[in-house]
Every structure is written in structure tokens, then in C-alpha cells.
Design a protein around this motif. Structure first.
Motif, short mmCIF file in Angstrom:
data_model
loop_
_atom_site.label_atom_id
_atom_site.label_comp_id
_atom_site.label_asym_id
_atom_site.label_seq_id
_atom_site.Cartn_x
_atom_site.Cartn_y
_atom_site.Cartn_z
N SER A 254 11.16 15.69 -18.49
CA SER A 254 12.03 14.77 -19.49
C SER A 254 13.51 14.71 -18.97
O SER A 254 13.96 15.37 -18.16
CB SER A 254 11.94 15.59 -20.92
N VAL A 255 14.15 13.84 -19.67
CA VAL A 255 15.68 13.52 -19.51
C VAL A 255 16.24 13.94 -20.68
O VAL A 255 15.83 13.77 -21.78
CB VAL A 255 16.21 12.14 -19.00
N MET A 280 1.88 21.05 -18.72
CA MET A 280 2.92 21.89 -18.93
C MET A 280 4.45 21.36 -18.76
O MET A 280 4.68 20.55 -17.94
CB MET A 280 2.71 22.80 -17.61
N PRO A 281 5.31 21.54 -19.40
CA PRO A 281 6.73 21.29 -19.16
C PRO A 281 7.18 21.81 -18.03
O PRO A 281 6.91 23.02 -17.69
CB PRO A 281 7.44 21.97 -20.73
N TYR A 282 7.81 21.01 -17.38
CA TYR A 282 8.26 21.15 -15.93
C TYR A 282 9.54 21.12 -15.65
O TYR A 282 10.57 22.34 -15.37
CB TYR A 282 7.58 20.23 -15.06
N TYR A 283 10.39 19.92 -15.93
CA TYR A 283 11.88 19.80 -15.99
C TYR A 283 12.30 19.14 -17.01
O TYR A 283 11.73 18.34 -17.53
CB TYR A 283 12.31 19.12 -14.62
N MET A 318 6.21 27.46 -22.04
CA MET A 318 6.60 26.28 -22.31
C MET A 318 8.09 25.71 -22.43
O MET A 318 8.11 24.64 -22.78
CB MET A 318 6.07 25.96 -23.74
N VAL A 319 8.69 26.43 -21.87
CA VAL A 319 10.36 26.32 -21.60
C VAL A 319 10.42 25.48 -20.24
O VAL A 319 10.27 26.19 -18.98
CB VAL A 319 11.25 27.42 -21.79
N PRO A 320 10.76 24.32 -20.31
CA PRO A 320 11.09 23.52 -18.95
C PRO A 320 12.32 24.09 -18.28
O PRO A 320 13.38 24.55 -18.83
CB PRO A 320 11.17 21.87 -19.33
N LYS A 321 12.41 24.05 -17.02
CA LYS A 321 13.61 24.35 -16.38
C LYS A 321 14.75 23.22 -16.49
O LYS A 321 14.35 22.04 -16.33
CB LYS A 321 13.45 24.32 -14.71
N LEU A 322 15.80 23.67 -16.74
CA LEU A 322 17.03 22.75 -16.97
C LEU A 322 17.82 22.63 -15.57
O LEU A 322 17.93 23.35 -15.01
CB LEU A 322 17.92 23.39 -18.04
#
Length: 342
Positions: A254-255, A280-283, A318-322
Motif C-alpha cells: 500500500s501507499v 499478507m500485508p507486505y509493505y 499483519m503489520v506491513p513494513k513501513l
């Protein structure tokens, strides 16, 4: 209760038919959403000269009627703010406009990006490639063959990333040819596909495409581009089931966008909806500083505060990498969550 647009596109409709059924006129889009009387919104219609408006009706059907702040609408509607020349923003924020062969970017040591097609099903107003010279990097067989030769001659490459534009704008027979060429190169192990089409037009995930990916010797990863939970519907979920059964690894990036998803609860809803769909949430990317998109900017410290709260709302997996991408750097750059002292 939210009033959702009822365009009702036929769900068994061929993806190419849906791809052709698009809105390109801001006035038409606002009229459908009952927003045609809003002068501020209409003032942005000329921004389509900077970057064309394009949105399939199937995606418009998920927008809330009468809501000028709908998070899906905000991603695609032209804005007068696109004319602002913001300091620090450029037409090539990631320093990409220098392909090694037409349509191939060897940005990282072990992986290269093949810009399969220059077009997209939807034109997102924050797109970091909105100024990219696609005319010099056309997605055709001649350029693909040159890219395949380069890939074959560089054994340090073990992963190829299909990018664009949107690589799934290519037809199934074109993707079959490209995948076959990559499979014939012994040092290529993985194929990653970055696409917004599965969420914008889920019918793009055809039975033929799923079958082709299932029988590939390559490890296949699909990275969806989804920014808000409202984008996800039953048809998308069904498409993801087919891909999972084919052995495809499903990720999302996501952005972080001002007034679209710039709060922890919205991002938590997105992560939950993705995980429920088997993705899976990724970035989570901070905005690439592309000229014309500064109004979407969320500061680094705001991003850090949002992420710190997000950690308290959902499970860690489930936390994407910032992260952000910096032109010329050999990888994405993670943002630590430590707030800066002013």
C-alpha cells in the motif's frame, strides 16, 4: 447507512470487456456519484491534461454515492492540487528513467524489473511513474526478447519482477510466452508480479492464467496494490482462492495517502480484510515524491505515529513494513518507528 453506487457490472463479464468500459471524463465520474455540483471538485477537471483520468466502472461501483471524500474516489479523481509545483518533488523520483535495455530496469543486485506493459486499468493520481517515458520502453516482443537476452547474460539475477504500467494488461498468451522464456533460464528461480488489476478488475485472474502459474517451475509471487479495505469485494476474494490453490504466494503493498488511509484504524481494517482474503500485508510505502502528488503526502513522523498505534490494534504478522524507496539505493529503506526530536 452508506449509499453505494449501483452500476452493477456483469460479474461473468470478460476482463477485456470490463477493461474497455472505463470513465475518462471527470464530469461523468462526478455525475455518476452525484457530485457534479461541487465546484471544488470540478475545478480539478483540467488535471487530466497532466495525467489522464481512467477508472473502470467496476471500481466506481465500490464508491460511496454523494461522498466527495470517498477513499476510492480520492485515489483516482483529478485535482487542481496536481498543478502545484512542490519543492523536492520531481518527474523521476526513483531515478528510473535509464533502462538497461528498453523496458528493463536492473535496480537491485539479484532482481530486475520488466515493464511488461505501459498502460494500467486505473490511473492512480499518486502514481510515481505518471511521468515515465513509456513510449521509449514499449511492451512488445522485440523489447521483451532484448530483455530476455540481458537476463540470460546476468547470472546474478534470480528473480524477475513483472511491473509496468500494469503487467497483467498483457494477455494470457503474451504472459505464457514471457514466463516460458524465463523458465528456460536456469538461474531464474522466482517470478514476482506487481499488479493492481486483480483488485480493480478481479475477472483478470482467468482460469487460463491460474493454470499457467500453477504449472510453472518458478516460484510465483503476486503483490497486489490495495490501499483501502473498501476496495476488497467477494470477486477479489474468489480470485485469490484460485491463486492460492495454484501455489502462488499472495502479498499486498500500500501507499500511505493523505485523506485515504492515513490513520491506524483504517490500516487495521485493511490488514484484516487482506488477511481474511488470504493476502499478507507486505509493505506500506511513504509517498514517492512525484510531481503532481504532493497533496497525498504524509510526513515521516506522522507515519511513525500511525504505525505505532497500528501495532496495538492488530497481530504483528499483519503489520506491513513501513518503508520508502530512494532512487539509486540497492533496496527499500525501512523507516524506524522512533519519533524524531524537533
Amino acid at each position: 447507512m452508506a449509499h453505494i453506487v449501483t452500476l452493477n457490472p456483469p460479474r461473468r463479464e470478460d476482463w477485456l470487456t470490463q477493461l474497455g468500459d472505463v470513465i475518462t471524463d471527470p464530469d461523468e465520474l462526478l455525475h455518476i456519484l452525484e457530485l457534479d455540483a461541487d465546484k471544488d471538485l470540478l475545478a480539478g477537471r483540467d488535471a487530466r491534461r497532466l495525467f489522464a483520468l481512467r477508472v473502470p466502472r467496476a471500481f466506481v461501483a465500490r464508491m460511496e454515492k454523494g461522498n466527495p471524500n470517498d477513499p476510492l474516489l480520492r485515489q483516482v479523481l483529478t485535482s487542481k492540487e496536481e498543478f502545484i509545483a512542490a519543492p523536492g518533488f520531481s518527474t523521476d523520483p526513483l531515478e528510473e528513467q535509464h533502462s538497461v535495455v528498453p523496458g528493463l530496469l536492473h535496480k537491485y543486485s539479484n532482481r530486475a524489473l520488466l515493464l511488461v506493459k505501459g498502460g494500467c486499468a486505473v490511473n492512480c493520481r499518486y502514481c510515481f511513474r505518471r511521468h515515465f517515458p513509456y513510449s521509449d520502453n514499449q511492451g512488445n516482443k522485440r523489447n521483451w526478447q532484448a530483455a530476455i537476452s540481458y537476463i540470460s547474460d546476468h547470472p546474478e539475477l534470480d528473480e524477475i519482477i513483472f511491473s509496468g504500467g500494469d503487467p497483467l494488461m498483457a494477455k494470457d498468451h503474451e504472459l505464457d510466452w514471457l514466463i516460458g522464456e524465463l523458465e528456460a533460464i536456469a538461474h531464474i528461480k522466482r517470478l514476482r508480479i506487481h499488479s493492481r488489476l486483480p483488485i480493480v478488475i478481479p475477472a483478470r485472474i482467468t482460469d487460463a492464467l491460474v493454470a499457467r502459474l500453477a504449472r510453472s517451475r518458478l516460484q510465483v509471487i503476486l503483490v497486489n496494490h490495495i490501499n483501502h479495505a473498501n476496495e476488497i469485494d467477494d470477486e477479489f476474494r474468489a480470485a485469490m482462492v484460485g491463486l492460492r490453490q495454484a501455489g502462488v504466494t499472495l502479498l499486498n503493498q500500500s501507499v500511505l495517502l493523505r485523506d485515504v488511509n492515513d490513520n491506524a484504524k483504517t490500516l487495521a481494517s485493511l490488514s484484516n480484510a487482506l488477511f481474511d482474503a488470504g493476502v499478507m500485508p507486505y509493505y506500506l510505502h511513504v509517498l514517492d515524491k512525484v510531481q503532481g502528488a504532493a497533496h497525498f503526502m504524509v510526513s515521516d513522523d506522522e507515519a511513525r505515529m500511525i504505525m505505532r498505534e497500528l501495532l496495538t490494534l492488530i497481530s504483528g504478522y499483519m503489520v506491513p513494513k513501513l518503508a520508502r524507496e530512494i532512487g539509486g539505493e540497492p533496496s527499500k529503506t525501512p523507516l524506524d518507528l522512533q519519533l524524531r526530536q524537533s
